[in-house]
Design a protein around this motif. Sequence first.
Motif, PDB file in Angstrom:
ATOM      1  N   VAL A  39       0.561  -1.422  -0.189  1.00 36.77           N
ATOM      2  CA  VAL A  39       0.189  -0.069   0.088  1.00 36.77           C
ATOM      3  C   VAL A  39       1.066   1.295   0.375  1.00 36.77           C
ATOM      4  O   VAL A  39       2.186   1.482   0.880  1.00 36.77           O
ATOM      5  N   ASP A  40       0.456   1.788  -0.661  1.00 35.38           N
ATOM      6  CA  ASP A  40       1.210   3.665  -0.931  1.00 35.38           C
ATOM      7  C   ASP A  40       0.416   4.652  -0.370  1.00 35.38           C
ATOM      8  O   ASP A  40      -0.849   4.780  -0.663  1.00 35.38           O
ATOM      9  N   PRO A  41       0.595   5.637   0.939  1.00 36.08           N
ATOM     10  CA  PRO A  41      -0.311   6.565   1.498  1.00 36.08           C
ATOM     11  C   PRO A  41      -0.665   7.164   0.064  1.00 36.08           C
ATOM     12  O   PRO A  41      -1.776   7.286  -0.006  1.00 36.08           O
ATOM     13  N   VAL A  42      -0.053   7.797  -0.934  1.00 34.08           N
ATOM     14  CA  VAL A  42      -0.229   8.853  -2.064  1.00 34.08           C
ATOM     15  C   VAL A  42       0.419   7.826  -3.343  1.00 34.08           C
ATOM     16  O   VAL A  42       1.569   7.031  -3.396  1.00 34.08           O
ATOM     17  N   PHE A  43       0.015   8.326  -4.471  1.00 33.32           N
ATOM     18  CA  PHE A  43       1.004   7.910  -5.940  1.00 33.32           C
ATOM     19  C   PHE A  43       2.380   7.656  -5.450  1.00 33.32           C
ATOM     20  O   PHE A  43       3.110   8.839  -5.535  1.00 33.32           O
ATOM     21  N   GLN A  44       2.775   6.814  -5.980  1.00 33.52           N
ATOM     22  CA  GLN A  44       4.577   6.687  -6.359  1.00 33.52           C
ATOM     23  C   GLN A  44       4.775   6.644  -7.146  1.00 33.52           C
ATOM     24  O   GLN A  44       6.205   6.650  -7.662  1.00 33.52           O
ATOM     25  N   GLY A  45       4.250   6.559  -8.404  1.00 31.75           N
ATOM     26  CA  GLY A  45       4.650   5.917 -10.017  1.00 31.75           C
ATOM     27  C   GLY A  45       5.213   7.510 -10.770  1.00 31.75           C
ATOM     28  O   GLY A  45       4.870   8.502 -10.025  1.00 31.75           O
ATOM     29  N   THR A  46       6.014   7.687 -11.824  1.00 28.82           N
ATOM     30  CA  THR A  46       5.837   8.512 -12.659  1.00 28.82           C
ATOM     31  C   THR A  46       4.694   9.263 -13.269  1.00 28.82           C
ATOM     32  O   THR A  46       3.520   8.779 -13.070  1.00 28.82           O
ATOM     33  N   GLU A  47       5.031  10.109 -13.146  1.00 27.71           N
ATOM     34  CA  GLU A  47       4.154  11.435 -14.001  1.00 27.71           C
ATOM     35  C   GLU A  47       3.975  10.801 -15.625  1.00 27.71           C
ATOM     36  O   GLU A  47       2.678  10.023 -16.365  1.00 27.71           O
ATOM     37  N   GLU A  48       5.070   9.949 -16.362  1.00 26.69           N
ATOM     38  CA  GLU A  48       5.135   8.928 -17.528  1.00 26.69           C
ATOM     39  C   GLU A  48       3.861   8.037 -17.914  1.00 26.69           C
ATOM     40  O   GLU A  48       2.993   7.555 -18.224  1.00 26.69           O
ATOM     41  N   TRP A  49       4.351   7.292 -16.749  1.00 34.85           N
ATOM     42  CA  TRP A  49       3.042   6.255 -16.403  1.00 34.85           C
ATOM     43  C   TRP A  49       1.741   6.903 -15.754  1.00 34.85           C
ATOM     44  O   TRP A  49       0.642   5.935 -17.129  1.00 34.85           O
ATOM     45  N   TYR A  50       1.083   7.625 -14.898  1.00 38.69           N
ATOM     46  CA  TYR A  50       0.164   7.781 -14.888  1.00 38.69           C
ATOM     47  C   TYR A  50      -0.387   8.877 -16.136  1.00 38.69           C
ATOM     48  O   TYR A  50      -2.090   8.249 -16.529  1.00 38.69           O
ATOM     49  N   GLU A  51       0.192   9.402 -16.724  1.00 38.52           N
ATOM     50  CA  GLU A  51      -0.295  10.168 -18.355  1.00 38.52           C
ATOM     51  C   GLU A  51      -0.660   8.713 -18.720  1.00 38.52           C
ATOM     52  O   GLU A  51      -1.717   8.736 -19.829  1.00 38.52           O
ATOM     53  N   MET A  52      -0.235   7.747 -19.233  1.00 36.61           N
ATOM     54  CA  MET A  52      -0.030   6.713 -20.165  1.00 36.61           C
ATOM     55  C   MET A  52      -1.066   5.766 -19.256  1.00 36.61           C
ATOM     56  O   MET A  52      -1.749   5.112 -20.539  1.00 36.61           O
ATOM     57  N   MET A  53      -1.690   5.678 -18.099  1.00 34.23           N
ATOM     58  CA  MET A  53      -1.661   4.275 -17.666  1.00 34.23           C
ATOM     59  C   MET A  53      -3.154   4.801 -17.186  1.00 34.23           C
ATOM     60  O   MET A  53      -4.453   4.137 -16.916  1.00 34.23           O
ATOM     61  N   ALA A  54      -3.076   6.246 -16.346  1.00 34.42           N
ATOM     62  CA  ALA A  54      -4.492   6.378 -15.543  1.00 34.42           C
ATOM     63  C   ALA A  54      -4.926   7.042 -15.790  1.00 34.42           C
ATOM     64  O   ALA A  54      -5.346   8.662 -15.540  1.00 34.42           O
ATOM     65  N   ARG A  55      -5.845   7.194 -17.329  1.00 38.13           N
ATOM     66  CA  ARG A  55      -6.439   7.156 -18.001  1.00 38.13           C
ATOM     67  C   ARG A  55      -7.958   8.074 -17.492  1.00 38.13           C
ATOM     68  O   ARG A  55      -8.080   9.096 -17.915  1.00 38.13           O
ATOM     69  N   SER A  56      -8.390   7.505 -16.225  1.00 40.24           N
ATOM     70  CA  SER A  56      -9.644   8.113 -15.557  1.00 40.24           C
ATOM     71  C   SER A  56      -9.287   9.136 -14.834  1.00 40.24           C
ATOM     72  O   SER A  56      -9.809   9.643 -13.570  1.00 40.24           O
ATOM     73  N   ARG A  57      -7.869   9.669 -14.618  1.00 34.90           N
ATOM     74  CA  ARG A  57      -7.087  10.324 -13.457  1.00 34.90           C
ATOM     75  C   ARG A  57      -7.536  10.135 -12.032  1.00 34.90           C
ATOM     76  O   ARG A  57      -7.980  11.298 -11.245  1.00 34.90           O
ATOM     77  N   PRO A  58      -7.258   8.917 -11.843  1.00 42.88           N
ATOM     78  CA  PRO A  58      -7.836   8.785 -10.200  1.00 42.88           C
ATOM     79  C   PRO A  58      -6.770  10.090  -9.279  1.00 42.88           C
ATOM     80  O   PRO A  58      -5.876  10.301  -9.413  1.00 42.88           O
ATOM     81  N   PRO A  59      -7.855  10.236  -7.826  1.00 43.53           N
ATOM     82  CA  PRO A  59      -6.432  11.140  -7.349  1.00 43.53           C
ATOM     83  C   PRO A  59      -5.011  10.780  -6.809  1.00 43.53           C
ATOM     84  O   PRO A  59      -5.104   9.673  -6.431  1.00 43.53           O
ATOM     85  N   LYS A  60      -4.539  11.528  -7.082  1.00 45.54           N
ATOM     86  CA  LYS A  60      -2.864  11.692  -6.117  1.00 45.54           C
ATOM     87  C   LYS A  60      -2.367  10.590  -5.022  1.00 45.54           C
ATOM     88  O   LYS A  60      -1.999  10.360  -4.461  1.00 45.54           O
ATOM     89  N   ASP A  61      -3.588  12.049  -4.301  1.00 41.36           N
ATOM     90  CA  ASP A  61      -3.502  12.066  -3.274  1.00 41.36           C
ATOM     91  C   ASP A  61      -4.227  10.414  -2.294  1.00 41.36           C
ATOM     92  O   ASP A  61      -4.521  10.967  -0.834  1.00 41.36           O
ATOM     93  N   LYS A  62      -4.269  10.288  -2.783  1.00 40.21           N
ATOM     94  CA  LYS A  62      -5.186   9.097  -1.970  1.00 40.21           C
ATOM     95  C   LYS A  62      -4.877   7.982  -2.116  1.00 40.21           C
ATOM     96  O   LYS A  62      -2.989   7.827  -3.221  1.00 40.21           O
ATOM     97  N   PRO A  63      -4.811   6.377  -1.328  1.00 43.25           N
ATOM     98  CA  PRO A  63      -4.077   4.996  -0.889  1.00 43.25           C
ATOM     99  C   PRO A  63      -4.115   4.710  -2.757  1.00 43.25           C
ATOM    100  O   PRO A  63      -4.976   4.956  -3.315  1.00 43.25           O
TER     101      PRO A  63
END
Length: 104
Positions: free
Chosen positions: A27-51
């Motif tokens: 479990v990560d308390p907040v998003f710990q991935g890269t900005e590139e991964w988030y842009e490519m994979m997290a298409r629904s734009r879930p919040p980065k400041d939640k677990p």
Amino acid sequence: MEIQPKFTIGQLVHHTLFDYRGVIVDVDPVFQGTEEWYEMMARSRPPKDKPWYHVLVHNANHGTYVAERHLEPDESAEQINHPALNEIFDRFVEGRYYRSRGTH
């Protein structure tokens, strides 16, 4: 104030968007991935400041990194099938995985 995660290591979960079962391995308390991964994979734009959760996927050879809002408890209480499972957990009791040895 840190947000308390809804899920814990060893808990079975169901991904609400992609309809797969899995088990939480970290479990990560907040998003710990890269900005590139988030842009490519997290298409629904879930919040980065939640677990966010590292999940071993049932009947697969990979894991995923999932925002909390896309997970719900898996009430099936059935074990998952994943090749890395025995490297992480020792036991499965009443729908939950446990590790008794001192691993990360």
